[in-house]
Structure formats: C-alpha cells, structure tokens
Design an enzyme around this catalytic site. Structure first.
Site, mmCIF file in Angstrom:
data_model
loop_
_atom_site.group_PDB
_atom_site.id
_atom_site.type_symbol
_atom_site.label_atom_id
_atom_site.label_comp_id
_atom_site.label_asym_id
_atom_site.label_seq_id
_atom_site.Cartn_x
_atom_site.Cartn_y
_atom_site.Cartn_z
ATOM 1 N N HIS A 56 -3.508 -2.128 1.703
ATOM 2 C CA HIS A 56 -2.980 -3.015 2.712
ATOM 3 C C HIS A 56 -3.403 -2.400 3.956
ATOM 4 C CE1 HIS A 56 -0.004 -5.690 4.446
ATOM 5 N NE2 HIS A 56 -0.009 -4.660 5.172
ATOM 6 N N GLU A 93 -0.066 0.555 1.116
ATOM 7 C CA GLU A 93 -0.651 0.594 2.409
ATOM 8 C C GLU A 93 -1.201 2.183 2.728
ATOM 9 O OE1 GLU A 93 1.930 -0.801 5.338
ATOM 10 O OE2 GLU A 93 0.536 -0.098 7.135
ATOM 11 N N ASP A 124 -2.235 -2.511 -7.190
ATOM 12 C CA ASP A 124 -3.386 -2.155 -6.123
ATOM 13 C C ASP A 124 -3.648 -3.720 -5.776
ATOM 14 O OD1 ASP A 124 -5.812 -1.743 -4.799
ATOM 15 O OD2 ASP A 124 -6.904 -1.786 -6.683
HETATM 16 O O1 9MR Z 1 1.330 -5.114 7.641
HETATM 17 C C1 9MR Z 1 2.654 -4.811 7.903
HETATM 18 C C2 9MR Z 1 2.582 -3.273 7.454
HETATM 19 O O2 9MR Z 1 1.923 -2.494 8.203
HETATM 20 C C3 9MR Z 1 3.894 -2.498 7.317
HETATM 21 O O3 9MR Z 1 4.139 -1.426 6.663
HETATM 22 C C4 9MR Z 1 5.127 -3.692 6.564
HETATM 23 C C5 9MR Z 1 6.620 -3.218 6.718
HETATM 24 O O4 9MR Z 1 7.163 -3.249 7.809
HETATM 25 O O5 9MR Z 1 4.943 -4.996 7.224
HETATM 26 C C6 9MR Z 1 3.590 -5.576 7.193
HETATM 27 O O6 9MR Z 1 3.482 -6.815 7.964
HETATM 28 C C7 9MR Z 1 4.296 -7.685 6.959
HETATM 29 C C8 9MR Z 1 5.399 -8.325 7.458
HETATM 30 O O7 9MR Z 1 6.670 -7.130 7.345
HETATM 31 C C9 9MR Z 1 6.135 -9.500 6.836
HETATM 32 N N1 9MR Z 1 5.134 -10.678 7.004
HETATM 33 C C10 9MR Z 1 3.950 -10.134 6.198
HETATM 34 C C11 9MR Z 1 3.269 -8.925 6.687
HETATM 35 C C12 9MR Z 1 1.945 -8.690 6.283
HETATM 36 O O8 9MR Z 1 2.111 -8.264 4.951
HETATM 37 O O1 9MR Z 2 6.290 5.217 6.020
HETATM 38 C C1 9MR Z 2 7.542 4.237 6.498
HETATM 39 C C2 9MR Z 2 8.580 4.419 5.237
HETATM 40 O O2 9MR Z 2 9.217 5.762 5.036
HETATM 41 C C3 9MR Z 2 9.628 3.448 5.626
HETATM 42 O O3 9MR Z 2 10.507 3.378 4.523
HETATM 43 C C4 9MR Z 2 8.971 1.969 5.900
HETATM 44 C C5 9MR Z 2 9.981 0.987 6.168
HETATM 45 O O4 9MR Z 2 10.536 1.138 7.643
HETATM 46 O O5 9MR Z 2 8.094 2.159 6.979
HETATM 47 C C6 9MR Z 2 7.013 3.167 6.698
HETATM 48 O O6 9MR Z 2 6.202 2.870 7.764
HETATM 49 C C7 9MR Z 2 5.431 1.951 8.239
HETATM 50 C C8 9MR Z 2 5.451 1.850 9.596
HETATM 51 O O7 9MR Z 2 6.801 1.285 9.958
HETATM 52 C C9 9MR Z 2 4.572 0.491 10.111
HETATM 53 N N1 9MR Z 2 3.120 1.025 9.741
HETATM 54 C C10 9MR Z 2 3.018 1.156 8.548
HETATM 55 C C11 9MR Z 2 3.833 2.232 7.752
HETATM 56 C C12 9MR Z 2 3.617 2.622 6.566
HETATM 57 O O8 9MR Z 2 3.948 1.517 5.664
#
Ligand code: 9MR
Ligand code: 9MR
Length: 584
Positions: A511, A562, A553
């Site tokens: 991701h 991610e 994956d």
């Molecule tokens: O792409 C986003 C990712 O970087 C974050 O970690 C994650 C959680 O906050 O959210 C992803 O974005 C998703 C969003 O929360 C919900 N709609 C789909 C987005 C892409 O998968």
């Molecule tokens: O790494 C973060 C994790 O500890 C949290 O549980 C999660 C949801 O709040 O968010 C993760 O961080 C994401 C951030 O919110 C947005 N960019 C992507 C980060 C990695 O997934």
C-alpha cells in the site's frame, strides 16, 4: 550428529565433479515451507531455518545453490509450540557451517529452500537500500533516472502554497493565509507529512549516525548529494529536517501537527495528487517531538552546517518554551472536525499522553546545551523499559543519555544507572525468549508483538539489543538482534521477506501510492511493510486470523501491507548497525 561433508570434497576435484554428476537424489522442488533468512548469514553468526513440524522429519542438508551435492547435514530439532496457536515448528541449526558461498537448505520430506548466501557484508546492500527508500519518498523533488533508475518520476507536492487551516489560525497567520513548507518525506503510502511520526523517524536515524558515524563516511547511496563531502545519511536526513523547520510558527514557536490534504489522495503518482494542502493545529506532542529532533540535529550538523545547527538549536529552545506554556494541547481530530471546515480525515497520530515526549525533548536539549535545568523533566523515576513507537518516545531519550553518559555536565547518575539496568534486563529477557521461539527470534514471543506496523517492533527490539551490546560488548545481544533481522527477512510464519525487492518472496503489492500507480513496475525497493496485524482494520480478505500469520500482500491492506518512514528507520538502524559492527 553433524558431519562436515564438505571437507571430503576438497580432497579431490575429480571426486567433487563425479559426485555432483551422479548424486541427483538431493534435487528436490523449491518450497516456501522452509523459512530462513532469504538474503543470508554472516559466516560467524548463528544460522537457523524453521519449518512447520508436520512437514518435516529427521535430517536436513545444505547443498550449494546450483548443485545437488550435500555439503553439510544435521538433525532437525524437537517440535517447538506456539503460545497463541496450535502451530508447531522444527528448527534446523547450521551455525557450525561457516564456508562462504551460496546454498540451499534441503529437507527431503519438504523440498529445497530458496537460495541464500553466507558472506561477509551480507547485509551491505540492504543497509543502503533501507536508507535509499527515504530518498524515493522525497516530496518536492523529481527523482532522476541516474539516481532512481526505473523508479524515476516527476516532482510532486511543491508545498509552497500551504493554507493555514482554521484549527491552526493565529493573529499573525489567520485562516486561509498561505505559507511555504517544501521538502520532507511522504509519511508512508500516503502523501501527507506528519510531525509526530517524523519525530521518532528522525531520532532513530540521527542516533544511527551518532552510534556508528565512522561507517557512514564510506557509504554511497547514489543520491543527488552523493558528490559532496558529507555523509549521505546526513544529506538524506537533511531533506526532512529542512521541512520540519518550516513547521514551526516563527511568531510563537509552536509547531503544527501536520501538513496534509483534507482527505487521502487517490492511488496516483505524486505530481497528480494536487489537492490543496493545509497546516493543521499546533500540538504539544508535535512541538516536543520537534524540540527533540532539532536539539539532536544541532549537535550532529554543527561540523557540516554550522549556521543550520545554530538555527536548529534556537528552534528547539523556542519550541520547548511554547510547550511549557501549552502543555496540554492534545491533537483531537474529532473535536476539530466538529467546529472547522474542511474536515480533516487523514492520519491522526493523536497521542493522549505526552509525558514521554517531555523526557525525550528534555534529554536531547540537556545533552546539546549541557544546561542542567532540563534535568527537571528527566529526573523522575524511569519506569520499566517500554519499546519505542511513534506515541512512546521516552526511551529515545534514555538511549541518548546513555550514549552521551561520559560527556554530560553534572550527570544524573541515578537516572543513568536505572536506565542502564532496565535496558540490560530487557535485553536479557529478549535473549531468553529466543530459546523457546518457534522461529528462533525475539520477535513473536507474545501475541501483543503483532499490531499495526508489527515489523517495526521486530526492528525496534533489535535496536534495544544493539544498545545493550554497545553498553556491554556481549555477543549474545548481537545474535538476538540478528534473530529479528532473520525474522524480517523470511524466518517467520508468513514466509515473506517483508522488504520490497530484498529476498526471494517479497511484497509485490504494498500500500504505497507511487508503487500502486505504476503497476507494471516492481514496487519501489527497500521498504519494510507493516506486517502481520490481527486487527485487520482495513477489512481486506486475510488468509488467517492467527496473530503472526495475519498478513496479506495486497494493495488493499493498509493495516498489514503499507510502508512507513517510522518503520523503515529502525530497519535502517538495525541493518546498518549490524554491518558497521560486523565489518570491523
Ligand atoms: O491510504 C491510506 C493509508 O495511508 C492510511 O494508513 C489508511 C488509514 O488511515 O487509510 C488509507 O486510505 C484509505 C481510507 O482510510 C479509506 N478509504 C480508502 C483509502 C485507501 O485505501
Ligand atoms: O502507524 C500508525 C498506527 O500505529 C495506527 O494504529 C494507525 C491508525 O491510526 O495509523 C498508522 O499510521 C498511518 C498514518 O495514520 C497515516 N499514514 C500511514 C500510516 C501507516 O499506516
């Protein structure tokens, strides 16, 4: 009994070639059931592989990667059980085999493993790749082919027209006014830039430099700055440091929590992600993270960029003063969204407890200024060891204090002694836990090791063990740290080497927007994916709910697949530290 069969072969070259022509019975199909470090091992280090117990019996063999002749054999261990599932594994220990070369491990009832090497400097390329990953995530810069190869791309996010969000408005900078904050690294698979997560990331990378600076005087990352005289690691860190400096409001010293779009952008390349970016709310956590990073940076960059170093220290002190006046400005996105538009939906990095941020910032300011007044905020009793993560940075402060223990003005002896004891106690617990581990690693002893970003726990446990090694010189800490790199590189319940581009079975669909947007290319290399996470917050279709297997994956899976800068930083620490130590 282990037999060093390879000794026989050096007796006669004729014997060797006739042997490998006739001896075809070790030619088994390749299997992913044998879990081992898919890159390899140092000649003198411990070498283990693992296999699920029902697939394996009796003897294991090592063969050269391209021949079927055994060069070593041994007995599999008894089955080892898991504390949180009914799965069992058996282990193959070939530590006694120290011949350099490329090999496979063969278990007749299962097949042959992926090829792996036994070499000096075995992780040298990975160590570089783990830092180069930051370069690939640079905002505000094109990536040129000469540095980025097939991952060359256009510049995205100039960030010179960032709007002050209503939550961040002040008298001098009212809502909607425009500020500039270019550079920095994208946080993760998304394109936003968050100060809190930059905190631990920068602290970890700066500490890597402080602990092993000699090593970095020879490392060449092939980044645009590689031709100058300064270590490439410091040039890469500087890219994010320049951005961070711009996140401080020069009028009062407070630091904005994040620079972000209102919602996550689509799965497009950086230059196509052009929605308006905002400075959102100042917070105590961001301001203290900033103070810690700037204080640490000021002492490290003094030799290379003296005026920048002064700027960093001034910024750190100004941030500290703001935090003193605003000690409880927590970041609450829900509250902000009740009263302001546009609503902000991106990563929160909300932290309701900033005690640990005070400790870290005070420690770094004390070390850099030698002003003992900062001891007030670090002299409280050190609780037991807690593993650093973005919301828990107290031990970054204790690591730094121990690192500088012989250079402190009026050192807080009590704090230093306690911290050292707790650090070494925890390292001993980790060493013990390897002994009954299904994958012969520190990682995975407890189901609680597996949360969002679990692979970074493995790397951060490795850092603790390296700190213990630096304090004690005990080899067993180094071996335990290596056991977690073995875990990351494939000796685990999923069979993946969790770093894009490094290993035989690696994540192909992380991701990560630049990787997703160009699906015909291999994913951008050198990134550690989050890893097994039974929370499954993304609701993707996981193959298993068992904590250490809960990984998929697929691009869908932001909760297990991610990538993120705060996960790559401890990977960079672990791999570079091991190389620095083993190459001596
Ligand atoms: O792409 C986003 C990712 O970087 C974050 O970690 C994650 C959680 O906050 O959210 C992803 O974005 C998703 C969003 O929360 C919900 N709609 C789909 C987005 C892409 O998968
Ligand atoms: O790494 C973060 C994790 O500890 C949290 O549980 C999660 C949801 O709040 O968010 C993760 O961080 C994401 C951030 O919110 C947005 N960019 C992507 C980060 C990695 O997934």
């Amino acid at each position: 009994m282990r037999k060093k069969l390879y000794l026989l072969f050096i007796l006669s070259a004729g014997f060797l070639s006739s042997c490998h022509r006739s001896n075809l019975n070790y030619n088994f199909p390749e299997t992913e059931a044998i879990r081992l470090n898919q890159i390899g091992y140092y000649p003198e280090s411990k070498k283990f592989a693992a296999i699920s117990a029902h697939e394996a019996t009796g003897t294991f063999y090592l063969t050269k990667a391209d021949e079927n002749t055994p060069v070593y054999e041994g007995d599999l261990s008894e089955a080892v059980s898991s504390d949180y599932s009914d799965k069992k594994t058996k282990l193959a220990d070939f530590s006694a085999f120290t011949q350099k070369g490329e090999y496979r491990l063969v278990i007749p009832s299962a097949g042959k493993s992926y090829p792996f090497k036994i070499e000096d400097g075995i992780f040298e390329e990975l160590a570089k790749g783990s830092i180069k990953a930051f370069y690939y995530n640079r905002a505000s810069s094109p990536l040129l082919e000469q540095h980025a190869g097939i991952w060359a791309r256009e510049a995205g996010h100039p960030d010179d027209q960032v709007k002050i969000h209503a939550s961040a408005a002040s008298e001098q900078r009212p809502e909607g006014s425009v500020v500039s904050a270019p550079y920095g690294w994208y946080d993760a698979g998304d394109y936003n830039k968050y100060i809190v997560n930059s905190g631990i990331t920068m602290g970890t990378l700066l500490s890597l430099y402080e602990d092993f600076n000699d090593y970095f005087h020879h490392q060449n990352l092939n980044i645009p700055e590689s031709d100058n005289q300064n270590p490439d690691l410091l040039d890469e860190i500087l890219w994010n440091l320049k951005w961070m400096l711009k996140m401080q409001d020069p009028n009062d010293g407070g630091v904005y929590h994040k620079l972000t779009t209102a919602e996550f952008e689509g799965m497009v390349m950086p230059h196509e992600a052009t929605n308006q970016r905002y400075m959102v709310a100042k917070s105590t956590a961001a301001t203290l993270n900033f103070a810690a990073v700037m204080a640490q940076a000021s002492r490290i960059y003094k030799q290379y960029h003296p005026s920048l170093a002064t700027e960093c220290l001034n910024a750190a002190e100004k941030a500290w003063d703001w935090a003193k006046l605003n000690p409880a400005q927590l970041y609450r996105q829900d509250e902000i969204n009740k009263i302001h538009i546009p609503q902000i939906q991106t990563g929160t990095y909300g932290d309701n407890n900033v005690e640990d941020e005070w400790i870290w910032a005070a420690a770094e300011l004390y070390i850099s200024t030698q002003n003992i007044s900062y001891q007030e905020n670090i002299s409280g009793p050190v609780d037991s060891f807690t593993l650093p993560n973005w919301s828990n940075v107290g031990w970054l402060g204790y690591y730094s204090l121990l690192r500088h223990r012989n250079k402190l003005n009026n050192p807080p002896k009590d704090v230093l002694d306690k911290a050292k004891n707790q650090l070494l106690n925890q390292a001993d617990v980790y060493v013990e836990s390897v002994k009954n581990s299904r994958f012969h690693s520190v990682m995975g002893k407890n189901a609680s090791d597996f949360n969002w970003g679990s692979n970074s726990n493995a790397a951060n446990q490795g850092i603790l063990l390296i700190q213990a090694y630096l304090l004690s010189d005990k080899q067993e800490y180094l071996e335990a740290a290596l056991s977690n790199l073995d875990y990351i590189l494939g000796r685990n319940a999923t069979g993946y080497s969790f770093i894009t581009g490094y290993g035989s079975k690696t994540p192909l669909y992380p991701h990560h927007r630049p990787s997703e947007a160009e699906p015909d290319k291999a994913p951008v290399p050198g990134f550690l994916v989050g890893g097994p996470n039974p929370g499954q917050q993304d609701n993707c279709d996981y193959p298993s709910n068992i904590p250490d297997e809960s990984y998929i994956d697929e691009t869908c899976s932001y909760a297990s697949n991610e990538i993120a800068i705060n996960w790559n930083a401890p990977l960079a620490y672990l791999t570079n530290a091991l190389e620095a130590i083993y190459s001596k």
